[in-house]
Design an enzyme around this catalytic site. Structure first.
Site, mmCIF file in Angstrom:
data_model
loop_
_atom_site.group_PDB
_atom_site.id
_atom_site.type_symbol
_atom_site.label_atom_id
_atom_site.label_comp_id
_atom_site.label_asym_id
_atom_site.label_seq_id
_atom_site.Cartn_x
_atom_site.Cartn_y
_atom_site.Cartn_z
ATOM 1 C CG HIS A 119 -2.070 -1.042 0.993
ATOM 2 N ND1 HIS A 119 -2.085 -2.255 1.641
ATOM 3 C CD2 HIS A 119 -3.159 -1.033 0.180
ATOM 4 C CE1 HIS A 119 -3.144 -2.950 1.258
ATOM 5 N NE2 HIS A 119 -3.814 -2.237 0.370
ATOM 6 C CG ASN A 120 4.021 0.827 -2.450
ATOM 7 O OD1 ASN A 120 3.359 1.009 -3.471
ATOM 8 N ND2 ASN A 120 4.714 -0.281 -2.239
ATOM 9 C CG PHE A 121 3.701 7.450 -4.725
ATOM 10 C CD1 PHE A 121 2.599 8.308 -4.707
ATOM 11 C CD2 PHE A 121 4.592 7.536 -5.786
ATOM 12 C CE1 PHE A 121 2.383 9.232 -5.723
ATOM 13 C CE2 PHE A 121 4.389 8.459 -6.812
ATOM 14 C CZ PHE A 121 3.292 9.311 -6.776
ATOM 15 C CG HIS B 236 -1.862 0.290 -4.191
ATOM 16 N ND1 HIS B 236 -2.502 -0.634 -5.011
ATOM 17 C CD2 HIS B 236 -2.817 0.767 -3.344
ATOM 18 C CE1 HIS B 236 -3.781 -0.707 -4.660
ATOM 19 N NE2 HIS B 236 -4.002 0.133 -3.660
ATOM 20 C CG HIS C 140 -7.446 4.151 -2.872
ATOM 21 N ND1 HIS C 140 -6.426 4.333 -3.754
ATOM 22 C CD2 HIS C 140 -7.374 2.853 -2.476
ATOM 23 C CE1 HIS C 140 -5.767 3.200 -3.904
ATOM 24 N NE2 HIS C 140 -6.328 2.281 -3.139
ATOM 25 C CG ASP C 141 -5.019 2.165 -0.102
ATOM 26 O OD1 ASP C 141 -5.899 1.978 0.766
ATOM 27 O OD2 ASP C 141 -4.825 1.374 -1.051
ATOM 28 C CG ASP D 207 -8.309 -0.502 -4.100
ATOM 29 O OD1 ASP D 207 -7.064 -0.384 -4.146
ATOM 30 O OD2 ASP D 207 -8.944 -0.679 -3.035
#
Ligand code: BYE
Ligand code: ZN
Length: 521
Positions: A264-266, A268, A304-305, A414
């Site tokens: 869940h990083n940049f 993504h 979104h994350d 997503d």
């Protein structure tokens, strides 16, 4: 506390016919916070036993291992080792390593310092730094970063655990690392701003509109430039009177608020936004939706994350973290991602919404909250069922209909890695499993319930992915394809191919297992 018990077999230990089978010894020992179980034959060599312990400690041949009894005395690692029980385990420690002889760390450091020298020398001779040296420097830096972020290469002495939940526990360490992260951010910002005046060639602009786009080819400053291209090409700067420097500040703030974690990083965030951008063009939806709704879609994908800690809602709730406490166990992560997004927009210099009217702001805020909260997979069936009910009578003039479609588009973007070419998608699955397994390990250590698909001792990559594709991806993608038939070739077909690929892998694994059983006496 629930501790995992791994079985490590020395080859040959159990395949011999029973009458020839030597007695095996079972040793329990604690290493890296886990109690492991080792089994070896009494007639194996000392080196075999040492290799076994080294593997369990994820240590290299250059590490020195020490085994302690419960009373603190050191015991020799050899086939003569006294068997013990689960409750009286030994403690295994990696005491030291001769990093010089491993060479990787010093090689990388050497490369860096030689490049620095070269840069100074060339600067003296030529008066400036040629681009080729800058490129070399950024490649060495990026290589070092990659080595530093791979946990199982920690024996190289380069690994830095930068997970945010780790940071908060060690304020001093956090400060030290924070500085490094800030330095890195400054560097990315500099490169992004320098590059943003360059024209992105037409071929790339076109690739950006399809799921074929390969994110692994691009570095962070380049991804920021590509995001700027997306906002520009959708005409948002004109329609919403966004100044270029405000958009750049906003994109940079978004980048800074993603953590350096496996999934869940940049990167993504970039992929999800790029997939959304692709959907907007492929489906022609840009001609059917209000520009405000398009802005909601792209910005929701981007945000979104934000500040994902690498541990799921279930973990937040079970571990009673600050996030679960703040949001009363209701989608704590998604609420947080959204709150961080509006924190960035609350700052004048990064507020891309500063020139929209109050009414528009309200609409965009409500839309983004809806879309970001819809990414909680706990609500998957609720949202898919709602879409299924409106899809046969879909009407773009009906607010209820477009709202659920927008949620579905964010959800599709997503979880759409498998719609990408296999060479792009498979590394993403490995990153996800790395993050999931880290959580499983943390749950075991803390004595929390272990989330089933996050237990590295139980999950197999092909079988979990075939189930995910069958029961989650295909039903979702089939439904959106009914509304936009052109998506069949762009997302549905690649996902069907991915299902075949992982089914083949699953079958091969099962056959191997069956053969191993059949060969057993
Ligand atoms: C999901 C929820 C949270 C985070 F283990 C990520 F088999 C995901 F269940 N995503 N996003 C993409 C995925 C994918 N989950 C899975 N496969 C994906 O391709 C399944 C998991 C590996 C597991 Cl759904
Ligand atoms: Zn996501």
């Amino acid at each position: 506390m629930s501790l995992s018990r791994h079985l490590i077999f020395i080859p040959g230990a159990c395949h011999a016919p029973p009458r020839l089978q030597m007695a095996t010894k079972i040793i329990h020992f604690l290493v890296n916070g886990k109690v492991e179980r080792a089994e070896f034959r009494a007639d194996c060599t000392t080196e075999d036993v040492k290799d076994l312990f080294r593997a369990a400690a994820e240590a290299s041949p250059h590490h020195i291992l020490k085994l302690y009894k419960a009373n603190g005395s050191v015991v020799n690692i050899s086939p003569m080792l006294e068997p013990n029980s689960q409750d009286s385990y030994y403690r295994l420690e990696v005491v030291a390593s001769d990093l010089q002889s491993i060479g990787v760390k010093s090689d990388v450091d050497n490369m860096e310092s030689r490049l620095c020298h070269l840069e100074t020398k060339v600067q003296q001779d030529a008066g400036n730094t040629p681009e080729i040296i800058d490129n070399l420097k950024s490649q060495v830096e990026s290589f070092k970063r990659k080595l530093e972020s791979v946990k199982h290469l920690s024996w190289m002495g380069l690994f830095r655990d930068e997970s945010p939940q780790q940071l908060s526990k060690f304020p001093a360490k956090a400060k030290g690392l924070q500085l490094n992260i800030e330095e890195e951010h400054r560097e990315v910002r500099k490169k992004f701003l320098n590059m943003s005046s360059l024209r992105v060639i037409e071929e790339v602009r076109q690739q950006l509109k399809t799921p074929m786009f390969d994110n692994w080819q691009w570095e962070e400053p380049e991804m920021l430039v590509l995001l700027q291209v997306m906002f520009t090409d959708l005409d948002f700067l004109t329609v919403f009177h966004i100044e270029v420097d405000v958009l750049q500040n906003f994109l940079f703030e978004v980048y800074c608020h993603y953590n350096n974690i496996p999934f869940h990083n940049f990167q993504h965030c970039f992929c999800v936004t790029q997939m959304m951008y692709g959907l907007i063009w492929l489906t022609d939806i840009w001609s059917k939706l209000d520009p405000m709704d398009l802005l909601i879609l792209l910005t929701s994908a981007l945000c979104h994350d934000l500040d994902h800690p690498g541990y799921s809602n279930v973990y937040q709730i079970n571990a009673q973290t600050d996030l679960a406490l703040r949001y009363n166990d209701i989608s704590p992560l998604e609420n947080h991602h959204c709150a961080v997004a509006f924190g960035i927009l609350a700052k004048e210099e990064s507020n891309i919404l500063k020139h929209v009217t109050t009414e528009q702001y309200k609409h965009i805020r409500a839309g983004m909250i809806r879309c970001i909260l819809a990414t909680d997979m706990a609500r998957h069936n609720e949202i898919l069922n709602k879409f299924k009910s409106v899809q046969p009578v879909f009407d773009f003039r009906n607010k209820d209909h477009t709202e659920v479609l927008m949620k579905i588009m964010v959800k599709v973007s997503d979880i759409s890695n498998e719609a990408r070419p296999m060479a792009v998608a498979e590394p993403w699955l490995d990153c996800l499993l790395q993050e999931f397994f880290n959580q499983g390990d943390a749950e075991k250590l803390k004595g929390l319930p272990v989330t089933p698909f996050m237990d590295r001792d139980k999950v197999s990559k092909p079988s979990s992915q075939t189930s995910f594709i069958r029961f989650v991806l295909l039903p979702l993608f089939t439904e959106i394809t009914k509304l936009f038939p052109c998506l069949e070739q762009h997302i549905l077909e690649p996902v069907r191919r991915a299902l075949e690929y992982y089914s083949d892998l699953e079958r091969a694994t099962q056959q191997e297992a069956a053969a191993a059983v059949a060969n057993k006496p």
